[in-house]
Design a protein around this motif. Sequence first.
Motif, short mmCIF file in Angstrom:
data_model
loop_
_atom_site.label_atom_id
_atom_site.label_comp_id
_atom_site.label_asym_id
_atom_site.label_seq_id
_atom_site.Cartn_x
_atom_site.Cartn_y
_atom_site.Cartn_z
N ARG A 111 0.70 -1.45 0.00
CA ARG A 111 0.03 -0.28 0.03
C ARG A 111 0.72 0.89 0.36
O ARG A 111 0.65 2.07 -0.87
CB ARG A 111 -0.59 0.38 1.32
CG ARG A 111 -2.12 -0.89 1.08
CD ARG A 111 -3.35 -0.67 2.38
NE ARG A 111 -3.87 -2.17 2.67
CZ ARG A 111 -4.60 -2.20 3.54
NH1 ARG A 111 -4.44 -2.03 4.67
NH2 ARG A 111 -5.67 -3.12 2.88
N VAL A 112 1.96 1.44 0.63
CA VAL A 112 2.21 2.59 0.89
C VAL A 112 3.50 2.82 -0.32
O VAL A 112 3.71 4.03 -0.38
CB VAL A 112 4.13 2.11 2.23
CG1 VAL A 112 4.55 3.39 2.03
CG2 VAL A 112 3.25 2.18 3.36
N SER B 284 3.39 5.77 -4.99
CA SER B 284 3.70 5.59 -6.50
C SER B 284 2.72 6.67 -6.73
O SER B 284 3.21 7.55 -8.03
CB SER B 284 3.34 4.35 -7.18
OG SER B 284 3.27 4.28 -8.97
N ARG B 285 1.55 6.38 -6.58
CA ARG B 285 0.54 7.94 -7.03
C ARG B 285 0.99 9.35 -6.49
O ARG B 285 0.71 10.51 -7.19
CB ARG B 285 -0.56 6.83 -5.79
CG ARG B 285 -1.89 6.66 -6.76
CD ARG B 285 -3.24 6.36 -6.10
NE ARG B 285 -3.05 5.89 -4.37
CZ ARG B 285 -3.42 4.67 -3.89
NH1 ARG B 285 -3.19 3.60 -5.59
NH2 ARG B 285 -3.34 4.18 -2.57
N LEU B 286 1.07 9.65 -5.42
CA LEU B 286 2.11 11.00 -4.82
C LEU B 286 3.40 10.92 -5.76
O LEU B 286 3.59 12.43 -6.51
CB LEU B 286 2.85 10.79 -3.48
CG LEU B 286 1.80 11.01 -2.08
CD1 LEU B 286 2.64 10.97 -1.31
CD2 LEU B 286 0.80 11.51 -2.72
N ALA B 287 4.04 9.99 -6.49
CA ALA B 287 5.28 10.27 -7.75
C ALA B 287 4.49 11.18 -9.11
O ALA B 287 5.04 12.39 -9.28
CB ALA B 287 5.93 9.33 -8.14
N ASP B 288 3.48 10.28 -9.61
CA ASP B 288 2.69 10.74 -10.44
C ASP B 288 1.67 12.49 -10.11
O ASP B 288 1.60 12.96 -10.73
CB ASP B 288 1.81 9.83 -11.27
CG ASP B 288 1.60 8.33 -11.10
OD1 ASP B 288 2.84 8.38 -11.80
OD2 ASP B 288 1.28 7.70 -11.34
N ALA B 289 1.42 12.60 -9.21
CA ALA B 289 0.48 13.31 -8.78
C ALA B 289 1.84 14.71 -8.49
O ALA B 289 0.96 15.64 -9.29
CB ALA B 289 -0.12 13.40 -7.33
#
Length: 110
Positions: free
Chosen positions: A33-34, A39-44
């Motif tokens: 999950r982390v 990965s989502r934060l890097a994309d954002a």
Amino acid sequence: MQQQQLADAHQQLVALQLELEQQQHQIVTMEERVAEEGSRLADALTRLEGAEAALAQAQAESEEAQRKREAAEEEAQSLLMDLGQAREDLRVRGLKTRRGRGLGLTKHAG
């Protein structure tokens, strides 16, 4: 009696091993999950940086357009002043021409 204690200890050991496996599974799940969230934060962050770059470009283009508009307004103002001066020059020339014609007519008449 000793065999019963050994059986109880073995049962406790099996229970502890099962609990350890469950905790390890929970840890792996949390790590996954982390990693997904990272990965989502890097994309954002990448999208945000792109948006910031686009905003900076738009601001630069807006400032350039503003400078061009101001320069065009100054040029238009200058042309209006030139036009006004040209009209005044034509008016004065017209008056002089009329006076000159008027004087010429009087000479012919006399």
